[in-house]
Design an enzyme around this catalytic site. Structure first.
Site, PDB file in Angstrom:
ATOM      1  N   ASP A  79      40.721  -1.014  13.557  1.00 17.15           N
ATOM      2  CA  ASP A  79      41.724  -1.644  14.424  1.00 17.15           C
ATOM      3  C   ASP A  79      42.315  -0.485  15.054  1.00 17.15           C
ATOM      4  OD1 ASP A  79      43.900  -3.129  15.223  1.00 17.15           O
ATOM      5  OD2 ASP A  79      44.988  -2.718  13.324  1.00 17.15           O
TER       6      ASP A  79
ATOM      7  N   GLU B  29      17.998 -16.152  12.276  1.00 12.15           N
ATOM      8  CA  GLU B  29      18.308 -16.323  10.760  1.00 12.15           C
ATOM      9  C   GLU B  29      17.879 -17.674  10.175  1.00 12.15           C
ATOM     10  OE1 GLU B  29      22.477 -16.745   7.951  1.00 12.15           O
ATOM     11  OE2 GLU B  29      22.415 -17.432   9.864  1.00 12.15           O
TER      12      GLU B  29
ATOM     13  N   HIS C 166      26.771  -9.789   6.471  1.00  7.74           N
ATOM     14  CA  HIS C 166      28.039 -10.006   6.391  1.00  7.74           C
ATOM     15  C   HIS C 166      28.125 -11.288   5.470  1.00  7.74           C
ATOM     16  CE1 HIS C 166      26.303 -12.400   9.355  1.00  7.74           C
ATOM     17  NE2 HIS C 166      27.246 -13.387   9.256  1.00  7.74           N
ATOM     18  N   ASP C 167      27.035 -11.955   5.053  1.00  6.07           N
ATOM     19  CA  ASP C 167      27.153 -13.151   4.306  1.00  6.07           C
ATOM     20  C   ASP C 167      26.724 -12.868   2.738  1.00  6.07           C
ATOM     21  OD1 ASP C 167      27.843 -14.821   6.288  1.00  6.07           O
ATOM     22  OD2 ASP C 167      25.836 -15.095   6.842  1.00  6.07           O
TER      23      ASP C 167
ATOM     24  N   ASP D 280      25.483 -12.204  18.405  1.00  4.49           N
ATOM     25  CA  ASP D 280      25.353 -13.382  17.781  1.00  4.49           C
ATOM     26  C   ASP D 280      25.141 -14.732  18.707  1.00  4.49           C
ATOM     27  OD1 ASP D 280      25.009 -14.167  14.884  1.00  4.49           O
ATOM     28  OD2 ASP D 280      26.448 -12.856  14.649  1.00  4.49           O
TER      29      ASP D 280
ATOM     30  N   ASP E  53      47.376  -4.430  14.412  1.00  2.00           N
ATOM     31  CA  ASP E  53      47.542  -6.032  14.024  1.00  2.00           C
ATOM     32  C   ASP E  53      46.751  -6.432  12.521  1.00  2.00           C
ATOM     33  OD1 ASP E  53      44.862  -6.087  14.944  1.00  2.00           O
ATOM     34  OD2 ASP E  53      45.472  -7.901  16.282  1.00  2.00           O
TER      35      ASP E  53
ATOM     36  N   ASP F 243      21.988 -17.264  14.569  1.00  2.00           N
ATOM     37  CA  ASP F 243      22.777 -18.096  13.845  1.00  2.00           C
ATOM     38  C   ASP F 243      22.034 -19.279  13.073  1.00  2.00           C
ATOM     39  OD1 ASP F 243      24.944 -17.608  11.706  1.00  2.00           O
ATOM     40  OD2 ASP F 243      25.555 -19.654  12.642  1.00  2.00           O
TER      41      ASP F 243
END
Length: 577
Positions: free
Chosen positions: A26, A273, A343-344, A103, A30, A218
């Protein structure tokens, strides 16, 4: 296979690094990672030696599923920056000979996408058929239990969402139900509608013309639903109804059309995927133009009696068998996407290694495995440091809608006896394990990820596991990843060679060879907390062997293959003369 048989493709020879933008770095305080943060660390990626960045969604989104609920496919969400920042990222990557894949999320959109907003306005709206709307079913006619809507109706069929609960939500304005295989804020697109497909193909072309190098697609094998929307009938399906909406009746037609209309005109990498496919189906998808597929047999081995949201155990022979199936099945047609996490999924060292006493050793072993199997290896940000699962102490620390919804459903059916049991499962299973911020420094607040309050807590072990310390330590996990990535880059054999498994029933050792023509590499991995004796198969005994890489201090040895004792989580890669 011989060198003359090699079908060279750049994406076969690449190592892919997955960036989850919210959690990478970041720059504006934020608490959410952004595109300028990635640009700041492009030299880090180059130093690691990766060839491709897979960027998780940065499109405009309300964020119900961290960007997988897209409100505008052609806009950058302002929390990540703007299109100028994205263009800086693309240029910076290409300047370093790193390609970018985006993605592609086209099974569903956000319910705040203008198409769905219009679709909700009336049953005869021009966009109504962009989504899957149906009238409900009288409760007395349904053979499944479900909360009733108005007038005693229940959803049109028994399909369940991957995020828990029914895959249908009721819309009071138009008095019909819409399908969402994931969250209720992620309505499924209707691929039967040619106008939808054209919109998607135009959008894909737009991004390719901007210079991207391909797409990670995806849940792409969910886009075709049967016209009758019949009830799911397979009790072994991942969720109720998956036997109907996975690998649906027109899936190959749609993907072949996508290739002809868009992808055939570009030298683009595509990875789909694809849950619940076998090798023959993967070869069919390859014939549709899909370069490779993420398959999930090996990351379902620890599912329990209630599926993903329950504990299960697996053995090393089971893991070897699951991955060897794909290594042996796609040699002549198709290509493997080699991954252990993303990430899953939970962090790989916590799931497949030992994230305590042997965190460093097992992280290095897993790096060896990823980079010596046949296929394109994928590294999730932070795995090159040996990042671990997060020690959740409360659901207040969880951000993932999938986790929260499934915990709610499990509680409703009485699955947990207490919160301790629930949290133990969350620590093992939650997708948030892979989404905690990148750990850049052990000295700065929030691991150097942000000057603000991070959107999700930083793993408290960041003082011991971080980029700064890893890069300063020549024996770190990070430097080992560099070595095995370099080894793979310098070897046609490790990219294209045939795979053969040895000792398939051994409970601690994973032993295999990669062979190309007259050249052979032997890989020996000890998946154990204990010293383990390697007794080589007879046809290897006495052969000259040069150790190419290993995660203990025995590198550079020239010896013969013989019985040897491997240290806990030791990995060795030999060149056989």
């Amino acid at each position: 296979m011989t060198e003359a048989d090699i079908d060279r493709q750049w994406w076969k020879e690449a190592v892919v690094y997955q960036i989850y933008p919210r959690s990478f770095k970041d720059t504006d305080g934020d608490g959410v990672g952004d595109l300028p943060g990635i640009v700041d660390e492009l030299d880090y990626l180059s130093d690691l030696g990766v060839d491709v960045v897979w960027l998780n969604p940065v499109y405009e989104s309300p964020g119900a599923d961290n960007g997988y609920d897209i409100a505008d496919y052609r806009a950058i969400d302002d929390q990540f920056g703007d299109m100028g920042d994205w263009e800086d990222l693309l240029e910076g990557l290409h300047d370093r000979d790193i390609k970018l894949i985006m993605d592609l999320v086209v099974n569903h959109t956000s319910d705040e996408h203008e198409w769905f907003v219009e679709s909700q306005k009336s049953r005869d709206n021009p966009y109504r058929d962009y989504y899957i709307w149906r009238e409900g079913r009288p409760a007395e006619e349904a053979e499944y239990e479900c909360d009733e809507g108005p007038d005693g109706e229940v959803p049109p069929n028994n399909w369940q969402s991957f995020f828990g609960g029914p895959a249908w939500s009721y819309d009071e304005r138009t008095e019909e139900w819409y399908l969402h295989i994931f969250d209720e804020k992620q309505p499924d697109l209707n691929w039967e509608n040619p106008a939808v497909r054209k919109e998607i193909y135009d959008m894909m072309t737009w991004w390719l013309e901007k210079g991207i190098d391909g797409f990670r697609m995806d849940v792409i094998n969910l886009i075709s639903k049967p016209a009758d929307l019949a009830d799911g009938a397979d009790p072994e399906a991942l969720v109720v109804g998956a036997d109907r909406f996975m690998n649906g009746p027109r899936i190959h037609e749609f993907l072949s059309e996508m290739h002809e209309e868009v992808l055939a005109d570009y030298d683009a990498m595509t990875v789909g995927e694809m849950a619940a496919i076998d090798a023959e189906q993967a070869r069919e998808y390859a014939r549709d133009g899909m370069n490779m597929a993420f398959t999930f047999d090996h990351v379902r081995l620890d599912f329990g009696p209630n599926g993903r949201w329950s504990h299960g155990e697996f053995t090393l022979p089971e893991l070897k068998g699951a991955m060897t199936y794909w290594q042996e099945s796609l040699g002549d047609e198709g290509w493997n996407a080699v991954f252990l996490g993303n990430h899953d999924e939970p962090r790989i060292v916590s799931r497949f290694g030992n994230d305590e006493a042997y965190r460093v050793e097992s992280a290095k072993l897993l790096a060896t495995l990823l980079n010596t199997l046949q296929g394109t290896p994928y590294i999730l940000q932070g795995d090159e440091l040996g990042m671990t699962n997060y020690p959740f102490e409360s659901l207040d620390e969880v951000r993932d809608v999938d986790t929260l919804n499934n915990v709610r459903v499990a509680r409703e059916r009485g699955q947990f006896t207490d919160d301790a049991e629930m949290l133990d499962l969350v620590r093992q299973r939650s997708r948030d394990n892979a989404r905690t911020p990148m750990q850049w420094s052990g000295e700065e607040t929030h691991a150097g990820f942000t000057d603000g309050e991070p959107w999700i807590p930083v793993n408290p072990n960041y003082q011991a596991v971080n980029v700064a310390d890893a890069r300063a330590d020549a024996e770190s996990v990070w430097h080992y990843y560099r070595r095995v990535v370099d080894l793979r880059h310098g070897s046609d054999l490790l990219t294209y060679g045939d795979y053969q498994l040895y000792l398939p029933d051994h409970e601690e050792l994973w032993v295999y060879t990669r062979t190309l023509g007259d050249d052979t590499v032997l890989v020996v991995l000890n998946f154990s907390d204990a010293e383990t004796t390697f007794e080589p198969p007879a046809d290897f005994v006495g052969r000259d062997a040069t150790l190419l890489v290993g995660n203990y201090d025995v590198e550079g040895a020239v010896d013969t293959v013989e019985s040897t004792t491997l240290q806990p989580w030791e990995a060795r890669v030999y060149d056989l003369d």
